[in-house]
Write an enzyme that holds these catalytic residues in place. Structure first.
Site, PDB file in Angstrom:
ATOM      1  N   SER A 192       0.862  -1.179   0.000  1.00 41.95           N
ATOM      2  CA  SER A 192       0.000   0.000   0.000  1.00 41.95           C
ATOM      3  C   SER A 192       0.899   1.229   0.000  1.00 41.95           C
ATOM      4  O   SER A 192       1.667   1.439   0.944  1.00 41.95           O
ATOM      5  CB  SER A 192      -0.915   0.015   1.228  1.00 41.95           C
ATOM      6  OG  SER A 192      -1.574   1.256   1.325  1.00 41.95           O
ATOM      7  N   HIS A 193       0.805   2.047  -1.056  1.00 43.48           N
ATOM      8  CA  HIS A 193       1.658   3.233  -1.171  1.00 43.48           C
ATOM      9  C   HIS A 193       1.385   4.224  -0.026  1.00 43.48           C
ATOM     10  O   HIS A 193       2.228   5.067   0.291  1.00 43.48           O
ATOM     11  CB  HIS A 193       1.419   3.901  -2.526  1.00 43.48           C
ATOM     12  CG  HIS A 193       2.563   4.725  -3.014  1.00 43.48           C
ATOM     13  ND1 HIS A 193       3.542   5.223  -2.176  1.00 43.48           N
ATOM     14  CD2 HIS A 193       2.894   5.141  -4.272  1.00 43.48           C
ATOM     15  CE1 HIS A 193       4.423   5.915  -2.901  1.00 43.48           C
ATOM     16  NE2 HIS A 193       4.058   5.882  -4.163  1.00 43.48           N
ATOM     17  N   ALA A 194       0.230   4.105   0.606  1.00 42.34           N
ATOM     18  CA  ALA A 194      -0.110   5.006   1.714  1.00 42.34           C
ATOM     19  C   ALA A 194       0.872   4.880   2.873  1.00 42.34           C
ATOM     20  O   ALA A 194       1.156   5.853   3.572  1.00 42.34           O
ATOM     21  CB  ALA A 194      -1.537   4.728   2.195  1.00 42.34           C
ATOM     22  N   ASP A 197       6.768   4.065   0.658  1.00 42.02           N
ATOM     23  CA  ASP A 197       7.231   4.511  -0.654  1.00 42.02           C
ATOM     24  C   ASP A 197       8.252   3.501  -1.193  1.00 42.02           C
ATOM     25  O   ASP A 197       8.586   2.517  -0.530  1.00 42.02           O
ATOM     26  CB  ASP A 197       7.884   5.886  -0.540  1.00 42.02           C
ATOM     27  CG  ASP A 197       6.932   6.935  -0.011  1.00 42.02           C
ATOM     28  OD1 ASP A 197       5.723   6.856  -0.313  1.00 42.02           O
ATOM     29  OD2 ASP A 197       7.391   7.847   0.709  1.00 42.02           O
TER      30      ASP A 197
END
Length: 215
Positions: A192-194, A197
């Site tokens: 999950s990019h949330a 990174d």
């Protein structure tokens, strides 16, 4: 064993703007694939006469538990935070029916304890079929890991088409192979990019590499 959950103060968290952007606006997830050198790991595994799967599982879980970005989730009250540690949730293949079940095991930083715990759980639940979750009472702090031992894949991608608050990574590893006199294994991490990174996911994979080399 129960793990502590640490609530994140989003008013001071350095990633708040990135989390909100990738979780609520773009809703971005991604896969990162790499080969890691497990020459030393395989040599030690064979020298000790132990199984490869629980050994590789330990390498992955030790790396995950070194990086809080991959231990993040929401608690029962919907508050964002991270677990002090997570446990492995992994698949068992049933060759008779070509189906699988998944189970979970407790995590231990000590390799011998972890290894024997996983081997015992695999033996205990290996004949449970007809369900997805062969071991009940899976804790909230888990990291899904599975193996594709039939293929030395060069990439692996996956996604779902429903809204999900799931933030843990999904980690796959494939069939190891020899290249230029070294033994390598493909790793895929669905993120999950949330919460992570490219920097964080690269660090996770590089940590796996370091753990494998120092095993």
């Amino acid at each position: 064993m129960s793990a502590s959950f640490h609530i994140i103060d989003k008013s001071t968290w350095e990633r708040t703007i990135y989390f909100d952007y990738y979780y609520s606006q773009i809703k971005c997830k991604y896969n990162l694939n790499a080969n890691i050198d497990i020459t030393h790991l395989v040599s030690e595994q064979k020298r000790r006469g132990i199984r490869f799967f629980p050994t590789m599982l330990y390498v992955i879980m030790k790396a995950v538990n070194q990086n809080k970005e991959f231990r993040m989730s929401f608690n029962v009250n919907g508050e964002l935070g991270y677990w002090e540690e997570v446990v492995p949730c992994y698949t068992l293949f049933h060759p008779e029916t070509r189906t699988f079940t998944d189970i979970w095991s407790e995590y231990y930083d000590d390799f011998d304890t972890f290894y024997h715990t996983v081997v015992e759980d695999m033996e205990k639940y290996r004949n449970v079929t007809g369900v997805i979750k062969a071991r009940p009472e899976q804790p909230a702090n888990f990291c899904p890991i599975s193996c594709l031992p039939w293929l030395s894949f060069t990439a692996f991608a996956q996604d779902t088409y429903t809204e999900s608050a799931f933030l843990f990574p999904l980690i796959k590893f494939g069939k190891y192979f020899e290249a230029n006199g070294r033994v390598e294994i493909p790793i895929s991490v669905f993120v999950s990019h949330a919460v992570a990174d490219g920097y964080h996911t690269c660090k996770l994979i590089n940590d796996m590499q370091d753990i494998a080399r120092q095993f």
